[in-house]
Design a protein around this motif. Sequence first.
Motif, mmCIF file in Angstrom:
data_model
loop_
_atom_site.group_PDB
_atom_site.id
_atom_site.type_symbol
_atom_site.label_atom_id
_atom_site.label_comp_id
_atom_site.label_asym_id
_atom_site.label_seq_id
_atom_site.Cartn_x
_atom_site.Cartn_y
_atom_site.Cartn_z
ATOM 1 N N UNK A 90 0.542 -1.132 0.023
ATOM 2 C CA UNK A 90 0.033 -0.016 -0.004
ATOM 3 C C UNK A 90 0.804 1.222 -0.073
ATOM 4 N N UNK A 91 0.717 2.087 -1.085
ATOM 5 C CA UNK A 91 1.285 3.406 -1.118
ATOM 6 C C UNK A 91 0.329 4.527 -1.178
ATOM 7 N N UNK A 92 0.519 5.426 -0.300
ATOM 8 C CA UNK A 92 -0.264 6.800 -0.157
ATOM 9 C C UNK A 92 0.564 7.810 -0.740
ATOM 10 N N UNK A 93 -0.497 8.759 -1.197
ATOM 11 C CA UNK A 93 0.337 9.938 -1.693
ATOM 12 C C UNK A 93 -0.821 11.249 -1.748
ATOM 13 N N UNK A 94 -0.066 12.382 -1.501
ATOM 14 C CA UNK A 94 -0.557 13.849 -1.717
ATOM 15 C C UNK A 94 0.360 14.642 -2.222
ATOM 16 N N UNK A 95 0.927 15.466 -1.505
ATOM 17 C CA UNK A 95 2.176 16.176 -2.171
ATOM 18 C C UNK A 95 3.405 15.492 -2.355
ATOM 19 N N UNK A 96 3.446 14.681 -1.302
ATOM 20 C CA UNK A 96 4.569 13.395 -1.402
ATOM 21 C C UNK A 96 4.058 12.085 -1.242
ATOM 22 N N UNK A 97 4.690 11.065 -1.381
ATOM 23 C CA UNK A 97 4.298 9.821 -1.326
ATOM 24 C C UNK A 97 5.259 8.748 -0.193
ATOM 25 N N UNK A 98 4.658 8.014 0.282
ATOM 26 C CA UNK A 98 5.261 7.033 0.999
ATOM 27 C C UNK A 98 4.444 5.509 1.121
ATOM 28 N N UNK B 131 2.818 2.854 2.844
ATOM 29 C CA UNK B 131 2.299 2.586 4.126
ATOM 30 C C UNK B 131 2.381 1.181 4.468
ATOM 31 N N UNK B 132 2.686 0.233 3.492
ATOM 32 C CA UNK B 132 2.799 -1.172 4.058
ATOM 33 C C UNK B 132 3.486 -2.030 2.724
#
Length: 329
Positions: free
Chosen positions: A132-140, A142-143
């Motif tokens: 799982x990857x989440x993003x807005x202005x940046x991305x990281x 999550x799992x």
Amino acid sequence: MRFASPLFLILLSIIPLLVRDYFRRAKLREASIIFSDIAILKNIRPGIRVKYRHAPMILRMAAIFIFILALARPQAGQKEEEIITEGIDIMLTLDTSGSMKAEDFAPQNRLAAAKDVLREFIKSRRNDRIGLVVFSRFSFTQCPLTLDYGTLLELLDKIDIGMIEDGTAIGTAITNAVNRLRDSNVKSKIIILLTDGVNNAGKIDPLTAANAAKALGIKIYTVGAGKPGGAMYPVEDPIFGKRYVHMDTEIDEELLKKIADETGGIYFRAKDKHGLEEIYKTIGKLEKTKIETKEYANYTELAVFFILPGFILFLLEIVLANTLLRKIP
């Protein structure tokens, strides 16, 4: 246990016919003598020959039954199954920008609806590593890729709007997901990217990231989430408190289509929660885990163990019918 030639079992149907014919002929052979009074005969107990007069017939039918079973080739053995599974590596990539607060996926906002759908998608998979990857202005991340769906679901529940500075960095999100898949040695690697906006942040161009995914054999499915025209968006007013304003839906569909086409994926548009559910079900059907089952069996013929008892019963029937239970017409 099994029968290698089960068609011979049809012959069992002749046994009832033979029994019926036996009793029909036995009745025809019965002699009748007329007595004026048979009261004295009631006290006479039947002898052993009378009691067991049908024993030869029973032994013969039992022998025939066993011989037919032997013809059907009974076999005993062991079966072993070897199950070969070839899973898929899937990176779920989820937009958490502020626009995901829009409440056009009633009765929830876009993010809450997306989380519900992702939850069911994860539960429907078997033998697939999912990250799982989440993003807005940046991305990281999550799992990272995992088979521990319980932990993955817990981390999914913790996702919320505002955990990253607002913006929409689609190129960065794809790059992050690609990095998680680049060392994977499975044949099928996919990214499912959901967003409701336009790429407006990050230093990596989305199409450049898509080309990198293509080079690594990674397929990208893109999902645009949002009702056409616009949706009501909640805002916190310092004076009047929470209120709603109308916000236009801006999705760069052309970009999302190019990303999907470039990598061999498909672009989908979700206009409500039901549509989103159907999209993930469709992707689930398109990307199926490969399962192969190889069956090994080793059987031993048991017919010989049936023939010997049948032969003994047949000999016993002949002996009794011609000695102790001999009938005189």
